[in-house]
Design a protein around this motif. Structure first.
Motif, PDB file in Angstrom:
ATOM      1  N   ARG A 290       2.112  55.872  55.096  1.00 53.78           N
ATOM      2  CA  ARG A 290       2.267  57.319  55.210  1.00 53.78           C
ATOM      3  C   ARG A 290       2.946  57.682  56.528  1.00 53.78           C
ATOM      4  O   ARG A 290       3.821  58.561  56.568  1.00 53.78           O
ATOM      5  N   ALA A 291       2.566  57.017  57.613  1.00 52.09           N
ATOM      6  CA  ALA A 291       3.183  57.305  58.907  1.00 52.09           C
ATOM      7  C   ALA A 291       4.677  56.986  58.869  1.00 52.09           C
ATOM      8  O   ALA A 291       5.505  57.742  59.400  1.00 52.09           O
ATOM      9  N   CYS A 292       5.001  55.873  58.241  1.00 51.57           N
ATOM     10  CA  CYS A 292       6.413  55.472  58.114  1.00 51.57           C
ATOM     11  C   CYS A 292       7.194  56.530  57.338  1.00 51.57           C
ATOM     12  O   CYS A 292       8.292  56.940  57.743  1.00 51.57           O
ATOM     13  N   LEU A 293       6.652  56.979  56.206  1.00 52.26           N
ATOM     14  CA  LEU A 293       7.335  57.981  55.387  1.00 52.26           C
ATOM     15  C   LEU A 293       7.494  59.290  56.144  1.00 52.26           C
ATOM     16  O   LEU A 293       8.540  59.963  56.045  1.00 52.26           O
ATOM     17  N   GLU A 294       6.485  59.669  56.911  1.00 52.66           N
ATOM     18  CA  GLU A 294       6.552  60.924  57.664  1.00 52.66           C
ATOM     19  C   GLU A 294       7.607  60.860  58.755  1.00 52.66           C
ATOM     20  O   GLU A 294       8.369  61.820  58.965  1.00 52.66           O
ATOM     21  N   ILE A 295       7.695  59.752  59.478  1.00 49.98           N
ATOM     22  CA  ILE A 295       8.698  59.611  60.536  1.00 49.98           C
ATOM     23  C   ILE A 295      10.100  59.730  59.964  1.00 49.98           C
ATOM     24  O   ILE A 295      10.957  60.451  60.495  1.00 49.98           O
ATOM     25  N   SER A 297      11.022  61.163  57.264  1.00 46.01           N
ATOM     26  CA  SER A 297      11.248  62.500  56.747  1.00 46.01           C
ATOM     27  C   SER A 297      11.519  63.494  57.865  1.00 46.01           C
ATOM     28  O   SER A 297      12.374  64.387  57.723  1.00 46.01           O
ATOM     29  N   GLU A 298      10.851  63.336  58.989  1.00 46.51           N
ATOM     30  CA  GLU A 298      10.949  64.316  60.074  1.00 46.51           C
ATOM     31  C   GLU A 298      12.091  64.019  61.044  1.00 46.51           C
ATOM     32  O   GLU A 298      12.532  64.928  61.766  1.00 46.51           O
TER      33      GLU A 298
END
Length: 894
Positions: A290-295, A297-298
């Motif tokens: 999830r952290a990887c996907l959020e980084i 994306s942002e």
């Protein structure tokens, strides 16, 4: 001034149009015809037929004379004479002499005397045919040497067959270095391809742009210059650049993104695995994922190094590196190459990026890249064939050296051979002006044909059963991620048909396992009611063409009657909104068109041609991008797919579907992420549509590259077939074909030409079982074989000049193997070959074609004929094909 034709029902004709012209003038083939031999053989056959007919008549007359003869001593001579007349042999002296002559009525005696004279002349001509043919074979060798010396042909041949080019080069340098006859046959085959076919995939054809004008000739050609465009093979470019970018010193600097197919739901992420199978992969979304996907994306765009640093805050960098490597291997994350899929000069971008991030460590590799780029982009005048061959040799060696430098096995690179690159010939400025005054009546009729094609959309059966399947599997009115539907479909196909499947599921399995031939002809006994209804509509549509005003060789259909029939079809049979039609002109007081093939429009074919002209530094009218009206589906082209150079093109649609491994040059607001797409089921129509939540609109997904639809990866195929548009008239499938048309007949089957108004939609053709085609027998002399061919053509009415397909498998996919559609794509027997039976070289080529495992031979008339192949009034007559795109009003969405 450019003026677009306005058709009677509001249909628009796109600008620019595209034109493809044969690389050799038709006169080049005309000069290679064995006119004397063919004429002599034709006269021998005709005189034999006359002799047989007259001999039979005279023999019947002698029967009465013999019966009434009073002198019995004269009967044996007359009986022998009668037998000679019957068997068409010269009568012996005892059979034809003054005594037998005087025994006959004067009129009959005179006719017998003339018959004997004609028979002797016939035998002399028959005996002399071998010498006529031998002399002409010697004569045509010099003609062949002269005609094949044309620089455009030699340039194309140098890439198509380096071995054959070398043989020709020796012959041109030294007339005494005459090649073997089989080499000459191959030369003439390539010449016929260059003169008679307008394939867009080689320099044997020249492609250009055209414009519409209000007045003038139907097609007025200008003297635009020609240039060659050399492209590195798309797969090879991807392979070489991938090897370079995987270097551990460079890979950390590549941009990393989330696979655009990824869909997160219930703490799980689903995405497509690597091509070509594209398996659906699902993995849990833990805190690290999830952290990887959020980084990502942002903070787009993010390099591997930047992503690693952000994730390593408070974590072991080595563990993070292994974690990211695992996500990359699984396919959830993608490294992106440093150049876009539609980049004009990808090697320049790759060189600059490698120099910037790799520094001195990659000086040697950069120099090898620059060497390949220089060879690719070298400006070589078309007439300078020797310089072109030198460039080809340099390019091949440069690619081999680059592959070696990157660690690609040498034999792997060498096996690429001439497939390392492809060259296209283009006109660098608009080459033709077409008058709307001449074209509009024919285009009006062509637009009726466009609407008539609605039930023949190859993928319509899939759309029909997919709606029912989704309703059964996911519920009425369901809104399901595209990948969930794709997984369900692929699971059914993998399981194979079974009695436990619903009717719709079984039909999906059958459709996706069948060849285009099956998809065109359908199944009148389908368990799905709507498919049976579709087959009835198809039968009605075919019947309307076949029941027109008949003549011995042609059927004329009234477009008004077709329009009235179309209006009665159900709403889910919708006319193609945009259709790309490949047509040739039929000259005359009322200009006509011959329809060769038709597929989805929306810039397909045109955008590829305009890209090539742009690559050559040429100028073209701009390709307008039409934005869809509010409330209608948006058109989106499949992104990526640059593994094939055939998919390089200028943008033609307002949106792009961001596909795995694609590197798009479009702004984010023009990209639709594959993973966001939903399949929406409509309980009322029992159909499905594609929906983008981000746009809040339905999406029409379109493949507008030139790679075959049937070679797309699985998800792209589903998008194109279920939610887009495909072929309507395939050049290898008769337009009104049924299963009976595509099976080996018991005898010769003749199909008349079919014309709708001013548009020929099917050429006259003959389907002949291989057992009835005169194959040259072992030991048979050339003159005897020529006579048998001429006699057979005369008997069957098959024209001396025709296109021929020697089909090894006419009908269903099970005859083509377990992957019917894939085998069908690569089956060369479905492609037409030009044959002129008055050209002995092409006769020998035809004979060789028949020696494979053929079932039937399809002969198709040449239309336009040689005399009308160019309606321009120019001396340089060339086979010419136009790509005209019609965009009509949407009658109703399927």
């Amino acid at each position: 001034m450019s003026t677009l034709p306005t058709l009677h029902n509001g249909t628009r004709v796109a600008n620019p149009l595209i034109v493809r012209r044969g690389g050799l003038p038709l006169n080049s083939l005309d000069r290679l015809r064995f006119e004397q031999s063919f004429a002599a053989a034709t006269e021998i056959v005709r005189s034999r037929d006359r002799l047989v007919a007259e001999g039979t008549t005279l023999a019947d007359a002698l029967y009465s004379v013999i019966g009434e003869l009073a002198d019995a001593a004269g009967k044996p001579g007359l009986v022998g004479l009668r037998r000679a007349l019957h068997s068409m042999r010269p009568p012996a002296a005892k059979e034809w002499n003054d005594t037998t002559c005087s025994a006959l009525p004067s009129e009959i005696a005179a006719r017998v005397s003339a018959w004997v004279t004609d028979l002797r002349r016939h035998e002399r001509e028959r005996a002399g045919l071998a010498d006529v043919l031998a002399a002409e074979r010697c004569e045509k060798q010099e003609v062949l040497r002269y005609e094949s010396a044309q620089h455009g042909f030699r340039r194309a041949l140098s890439q198509a067959s380096a071995t054959l080019y070398a043989e020709l080069d020796k012959w041109l340098a030294d007339p005494q270095h005459r090649p073997r006859e089989q080499v000459m046959v191959r030369l003439v085959k390539y010449m016929s391809r260059a003169a008679m076919k307008t394939s867009p995939y080689s320099t044997f054809t020249v492609t250009g742009a055209g414009t519409w004008t209000e007045a003038g000739a139907a097609a007025h050609f200008t003297n635009a210059s020609v240039a060659g465009v050399v492209e590195l093979d798309g797969f090879l470019l991807r392979q070489l650049s991938g090897l370079l970018c995987e270097d551990p010193r460079l890979a950390p600097f590549l941009t990393v993104r989330v696979n655009p197919s990824a869909t997160v739901s219930d703490n799980r992420v689903t995405f497509t695995g690597p091509s070509p199978r594209e398996p659906i992969v699902t993995m849990p979304v833990n805190a690290a994922v999830r952290a990887c996907l959020e980084i990502l994306s942002e903070h787009p765009p993010t390099s591997f190094t930047e992503l690693h640093e952000r994730l390593s805050d408070g974590a072991d960098p080595a563990v993070v590196r292994l974690f990211l490597g695992a996500l990359l291997d699984a396919g959830l994350l993608e490294r992106q190459l440093p150049f876009t899929d539609q980049e004009l000069d990808p090697l320049e971008v790759l060189c600059d990026w490698t120099t910037t991030v790799g520094g001195d460590d990659f000086t040697h590799i950069v120099s090898l890249l620059q060497r390949v780029r220089r060879a690719l982009r070298a400006s070589v005048p078309v007439p300078d064939v020797e310089a072109q061959v030198a460039r080809q040799n340099e390019l091949k060696q440069a690619v081999i050296d680059l592959g070696t430098g990157l660690g690609l096995p040498l034999d792997h690179t060498q096996r690429q051979g001439s497939f390392m690159f492809r060259e296209n010939a283009v006109f660098t400025s608009p080459v033709v002006e077409c008058s709307t005054a001449h074209w509009q009546p024919a285009l009006d009729d062509l637009d009726v044909v466009r609407r008539w094609m609605a039930p023949f959309d190859l993928a319509l059966p899939l759309r029909i059963v997919l709606g029912t399947f989704v309703g059964e599997r996911f519920g009425q009115g369901a809104r399901v991620p595209l990948l969930a539907v794709h997984r369900a479909v692929q699971e059914s196909v993998a399981a194979g048909p079974s009695s436990s499947m619903s009717d719709a599921e079984q039909e999906i399995v059958r459709f996706l396992s069948s060849s285009p031939l099956d998809q065109m002809t359908g199944d009148a006994h389908s368990p799905v009611a709507r498919l049976r209804q579709l087959n009835r509509v198809r039968a009605q549509a075919r019947g309307a063409l076949l029941s027109g005003t008949r003549a011995p060789t042609a059927t004329q259909v009234d477009p008004v009657l077709l329009s009235e029939m179309i209006a009665t079809w159900p709403l889910w049979i919708a006319a193609p909104r945009s259709l790309a039609c490949y047509v040739q002109l039929l000259p005359g007081e009322e200009m006509g068109l011959v329809l060769n093939s038709a597929h989805t429009g929306h810039g397909r074919g045109r955008s590829r041609s305009l890209q090539l002209i742009k690559d050559a530094g040429g100028t073209t009218p701009p390709l307008a991008i039409e934005h869809n009206a509010v409330g209608t589906p948006v058109d989106a082209e499949l992104g990526g797919l640059a593994v094939s150079a055939l998919n390089r093109r200028v943008a033609s649609l307002p949106y792009e579907i961001d596909y795995p491994l694609a590197v798009s040059g479009r702004p984010a607001e023009e990209r639709i992420t594959l993973g966001e797409l939903l399949v929406v089921h409509d309980p009322e129509s029992q159909l499905v549509r594609l929906f983008s939540p981000a746009l809040g609109r339905d999406v029409r997904s379109l493949h507008v590259g030139m790679m075959s639809d049937f070679l797309l990866p699985p998800v792209a195929r589903l998008l194109t077939q279920a939610f887009g548009a495909t072929h309507y008239v395939h050049p290898s499938i008769p337009l009104v074909a049924t299963h009976s048309d595509l099976t080996t007949p018991a005898g010769i089957v003749h199909h008349p030409r079919i014309t709708v108004g001013r548009v020929v939609v099917q050429r006259e053709r003959w389907v002949v079982p291989i057992t009835e085609v005169p194959v040259r027998e072992k030991g048979e002399s050339a003159d005897s074989h020529l006579l048998r061919l001429v006699d057979w053509l005369h008997t069957t009415s098959i024209p001396a000049q025709c296109f021929v397909r020697v089909w090894t498998g006419l009908s269903t996919s099970h005859e083509l193997g377990p992957n019917g559609w894939e085998n069908w794509v690569f089956d060369k027997s479905r492609k037409p070959v030009y044959v002129d039976f008055a050209n002995w070289y092409l006769v020998m080529a035809f004979d060789k074609m028949l020696r494979d495992s053929a079932q039937a031979v399809v002969f198709e008339e040449v239309l336009p004929s040689h005399a009308g192949a160019s309606a321009t009034g120019q001396d340089d007559r060339r086979a010419t094909e136009f790509l005209v795109e019609l965009t009509g009003q949407v009658d109703h969405d399927a």
